[in-house]
Design a protein around this motif. Structure first.
Motif, PDB file in Angstrom:
ATOM      1  N   MET A 262      46.458  37.435  40.605  1.00  0.00           N
ATOM      2  CA  MET A 262      47.378  36.320  40.733  1.00  0.00           C
ATOM      3  C   MET A 262      46.702  35.124  41.391  1.00  0.00           C
ATOM      4  SD  MET A 262      50.841  38.521  41.679  1.00  0.00           S
ATOM      5  CE  MET A 262      51.749  37.119  42.207  1.00  0.00           C
ATOM      6  N   GLU A 263      45.776  35.415  42.346  1.00  0.00           N
ATOM      7  CA  GLU A 263      45.057  34.328  43.007  1.00  0.00           C
ATOM      8  C   GLU A 263      43.759  34.876  43.583  1.00  0.00           C
ATOM      9  OE1 GLU A 263      47.018  34.313  47.433  1.00  0.00           O
ATOM     10  OE2 GLU A 263      48.147  33.293  45.843  1.00  0.00           O
ATOM     11  N   ASP A 264      42.818  33.998  43.864  1.00  0.00           N
ATOM     12  CA  ASP A 264      41.567  34.412  44.496  1.00  0.00           C
ATOM     13  C   ASP A 264      41.886  34.979  45.882  1.00  0.00           C
ATOM     14  OD1 ASP A 264      40.250  33.449  42.304  1.00  0.00           O
ATOM     15  OD2 ASP A 264      39.580  31.582  43.265  1.00  0.00           O
ATOM     16  N   CYS A 265      41.183  36.058  46.250  1.00  0.00           N
ATOM     17  CA  CYS A 265      41.414  36.634  47.576  1.00  0.00           C
ATOM     18  C   CYS A 265      40.177  37.402  48.029  1.00  0.00           C
ATOM     19  CB  CYS A 265      42.634  37.544  47.568  1.00  0.00           C
ATOM     20  SG  CYS A 265      42.453  38.994  46.526  1.00  0.00           S
ATOM     21  N   LYS A 266      40.211  37.847  49.255  1.00  0.00           N
ATOM     22  CA  LYS A 266      39.113  38.619  49.825  1.00  0.00           C
ATOM     23  C   LYS A 266      39.680  39.964  50.278  1.00  0.00           C
ATOM     24  CE  LYS A 266      35.641  36.649  51.796  1.00  0.00           C
ATOM     25  NZ  LYS A 266      34.461  36.227  52.469  1.00  0.00           N
ATOM     26  N   VAL A 267      39.065  41.062  49.831  1.00  0.00           N
ATOM     27  CA  VAL A 267      39.503  42.407  50.198  1.00  0.00           C
ATOM     28  C   VAL A 267      38.303  43.162  50.753  1.00  0.00           C
ATOM     29  CG1 VAL A 267      40.460  44.591  49.348  1.00  0.00           C
ATOM     30  CG2 VAL A 267      41.277  42.426  48.402  1.00  0.00           C
ATOM     31  N   ALA A 268      38.410  43.613  51.988  1.00  0.00           N
ATOM     32  CA  ALA A 268      37.335  44.370  52.656  1.00  0.00           C
ATOM     33  C   ALA A 268      36.000  43.641  52.571  1.00  0.00           C
ATOM     34  CB  ALA A 268      37.232  45.779  52.073  1.00  0.00           C
ATOM     35  N   GLY A 269      36.019  42.316  52.681  1.00  0.00           N
ATOM     36  CA  GLY A 269      34.801  41.531  52.667  1.00  0.00           C
ATOM     37  C   GLY A 269      34.304  41.152  51.279  1.00  0.00           C
ATOM     38  N   TYR A 270      34.988  41.579  50.236  1.00  0.00           N
ATOM     39  CA  TYR A 270      34.593  41.250  48.861  1.00  0.00           C
ATOM     40  C   TYR A 270      35.468  40.124  48.328  1.00  0.00           C
ATOM     41  CZ  TYR A 270      32.021  45.662  48.897  1.00  0.00           C
ATOM     42  OH  TYR A 270      31.151  46.670  49.205  1.00  0.00           O
ATOM     43  N   ASP A 271      34.851  39.178  47.627  1.00  0.00           N
ATOM     44  CA  ASP A 271      35.598  38.097  46.987  1.00  0.00           C
ATOM     45  C   ASP A 271      36.122  38.603  45.641  1.00  0.00           C
ATOM     46  OD1 ASP A 271      35.204  36.130  48.957  1.00  0.00           O
ATOM     47  OD2 ASP A 271      33.163  35.783  48.209  1.00  0.00           O
ATOM     48  N   ILE A 272      37.420  38.545  45.449  1.00  0.00           N
ATOM     49  CA  ILE A 272      38.054  38.976  44.207  1.00  0.00           C
ATOM     50  C   ILE A 272      38.614  37.731  43.526  1.00  0.00           C
ATOM     51  CG2 ILE A 272      39.781  40.487  43.162  1.00  0.00           C
ATOM     52  CD1 ILE A 272      37.715  42.038  44.780  1.00  0.00           C
ATOM     53  N   SER A 273      38.130  37.454  42.310  1.00  0.00           N
ATOM     54  CA  SER A 273      38.567  36.269  41.568  1.00  0.00           C
ATOM     55  C   SER A 273      39.918  36.519  40.909  1.00  0.00           C
ATOM     56  CB  SER A 273      37.557  35.910  40.483  1.00  0.00           C
ATOM     57  OG  SER A 273      36.306  35.671  41.056  1.00  0.00           O
ATOM     58  N   LYS A 274      40.679  35.450  40.757  1.00  0.00           N
ATOM     59  CA  LYS A 274      41.965  35.504  40.070  1.00  0.00           C
ATOM     60  C   LYS A 274      41.761  36.084  38.669  1.00  0.00           C
ATOM     61  CE  LYS A 274      45.611  32.571  38.277  1.00  0.00           C
ATOM     62  NZ  LYS A 274      46.149  31.242  38.156  1.00  0.00           N
ATOM     63  N   GLY A 275      42.636  37.021  38.256  1.00  0.00           N
ATOM     64  CA  GLY A 275      42.568  37.603  36.917  1.00  0.00           C
ATOM     65  C   GLY A 275      41.678  38.835  36.820  1.00  0.00           C
ATOM     66  N   THR A 276      41.032  39.224  37.931  1.00  0.00           N
ATOM     67  CA  THR A 276      40.173  40.410  37.909  1.00  0.00           C
ATOM     68  C   THR A 276      41.033  41.669  37.837  1.00  0.00           C
ATOM     69  OG1 THR A 276      38.522  39.285  39.265  1.00  0.00           O
ATOM     70  CG2 THR A 276      38.407  41.689  39.194  1.00  0.00           C
ATOM     71  N   MET A 277      40.658  42.587  36.928  1.00  0.00           N
ATOM     72  CA  MET A 277      41.379  43.859  36.848  1.00  0.00           C
ATOM     73  C   MET A 277      40.801  44.802  37.900  1.00  0.00           C
ATOM     74  SD  MET A 277      41.701  46.684  33.811  1.00  0.00           S
ATOM     75  CE  MET A 277      42.636  45.659  32.721  1.00  0.00           C
ATOM     76  N   ILE A 278      41.661  45.338  38.736  1.00  0.00           N
ATOM     77  CA  ILE A 278      41.242  46.245  39.795  1.00  0.00           C
ATOM     78  C   ILE A 278      41.822  47.613  39.494  1.00  0.00           C
ATOM     79  CG2 ILE A 278      41.389  46.766  42.253  1.00  0.00           C
ATOM     80  CD1 ILE A 278      41.581  43.765  42.742  1.00  0.00           C
ATOM     81  N   LEU A 279      40.973  48.628  39.463  1.00  0.00           N
ATOM     82  CA  LEU A 279      41.409  50.002  39.237  1.00  0.00           C
ATOM     83  C   LEU A 279      41.329  50.766  40.556  1.00  0.00           C
ATOM     84  CD1 LEU A 279      39.531  50.639  35.878  1.00  0.00           C
ATOM     85  CD2 LEU A 279      41.901  49.940  36.208  1.00  0.00           C
ATOM     86  N   ILE A 280      42.400  51.426  40.914  1.00  0.00           N
ATOM     87  CA  ILE A 280      42.466  52.197  42.158  1.00  0.00           C
ATOM     88  C   ILE A 280      42.138  53.649  41.840  1.00  0.00           C
ATOM     89  CG2 ILE A 280      43.938  52.859  44.096  1.00  0.00           C
ATOM     90  CD1 ILE A 280      43.532  49.830  43.860  1.00  0.00           C
ATOM     91  N   ASN A 281      41.222  54.236  42.575  1.00  0.00           N
ATOM     92  CA  ASN A 281      40.849  55.633  42.366  1.00  0.00           C
ATOM     93  C   ASN A 281      41.799  56.518  43.175  1.00  0.00           C
ATOM     94  OD1 ASN A 281      39.668  58.123  42.114  1.00  0.00           O
ATOM     95  ND2 ASN A 281      37.594  57.413  42.521  1.00  0.00           N
ATOM     96  N   THR A 282      42.937  56.828  42.583  1.00  0.00           N
ATOM     97  CA  THR A 282      43.934  57.625  43.302  1.00  0.00           C
ATOM     98  C   THR A 282      43.473  59.066  43.494  1.00  0.00           C
ATOM     99  OG1 THR A 282      45.128  58.050  41.248  1.00  0.00           O
ATOM    100  CG2 THR A 282      45.891  56.219  42.590  1.00  0.00           C
ATOM    101  N   TRP A 283      42.580  59.547  42.626  1.00  0.00           N
ATOM    102  CA  TRP A 283      42.047  60.895  42.782  1.00  0.00           C
ATOM    103  C   TRP A 283      41.345  61.022  44.137  1.00  0.00           C
ATOM    104  CZ3 TRP A 283      37.391  63.252  43.621  1.00  0.00           C
ATOM    105  CH2 TRP A 283      37.317  64.618  43.351  1.00  0.00           C
ATOM    106  N   SER A 284      40.502  60.024  44.474  1.00  0.00           N
ATOM    107  CA  SER A 284      39.771  60.093  45.746  1.00  0.00           C
ATOM    108  C   SER A 284      40.697  59.835  46.935  1.00  0.00           C
ATOM    109  CB  SER A 284      38.597  59.124  45.753  1.00  0.00           C
ATOM    110  OG  SER A 284      39.048  57.790  45.677  1.00  0.00           O
ATOM    111  N   ILE A 285      41.713  59.010  46.760  1.00  0.00           N
ATOM    112  CA  ILE A 285      42.676  58.777  47.849  1.00  0.00           C
ATOM    113  C   ILE A 285      43.403  60.075  48.191  1.00  0.00           C
ATOM    114  CG2 ILE A 285      44.826  57.611  48.491  1.00  0.00           C
ATOM    115  CD1 ILE A 285      43.882  55.248  46.748  1.00  0.00           C
TER     116      ILE A 285
END
Length: 129
Positions: free
Chosen positions: A1-24
């Motif tokens: 939805m917008e540019d942001c920073k997660v855990a020190g990483y820059d995430i650009s708007k529109g980036t698809m992020i996959l969550i590894n729920t198996w490891s969680i």
């Protein structure tokens, strides 16, 4: 939805992020004995399979929950009703219907506040299969 920073990483708007729920779901920092099947770990906690509780995310919740969940609930209820249909239920000796406590404890599953002891006797009907 917008540019942001997660855990020190820059995430650009529109980036698809996959969550590894198996490891969680297997992270020992998040779970006690993550490799063991311990459904009682959720007792006494406010959990919801509809997706508002992220603790169930590794098991499938919200829009991604098991598609057979509604069908399974109907089948279990029908099977239990058919099973109970083949028995006469009686209270244990000395117990009266007025002695039954109908109060419940809420959590992941709803339990009676005081356990109910009953005697199940099979019906002797030709129509029971």
């Amino acid at each position: 939805m917008e540019d942001c920073k997660v855990a020190g990483y820059d995430i650009s708007k529109g980036t698809m992020i996959l969550i590894n729920t198996w490891s969680i779901g297997r992270d020992p920092n998040s779970w006690d004995a993550p490799e063991k099947f311990l459904p009682e770990r959720f007792l006494g906690k406010e959990t919801d399979i509809l997706g508002s509780n992220f603790a169930l995310l590794p098991f499938g919740s919200g829009r991604r929950r098991c598609p057979g969940y509604p069908l399974a609930l109907k089948i279990v209820r029908t099977m239990l009703a058919n099973l109970l249909h083949g028995f006469n239920l009686k209270l244990v000796d000395g117990m009266r219907p007025e002695d039954i406590c109908m109060e419940e404890m809420f959590g992941l599953a709803t339990h009676p506040k005081k356990p109910l002891a009953i005697i199940m006797e099979p019906t002797l009907s030709d129509n029971f299969y």
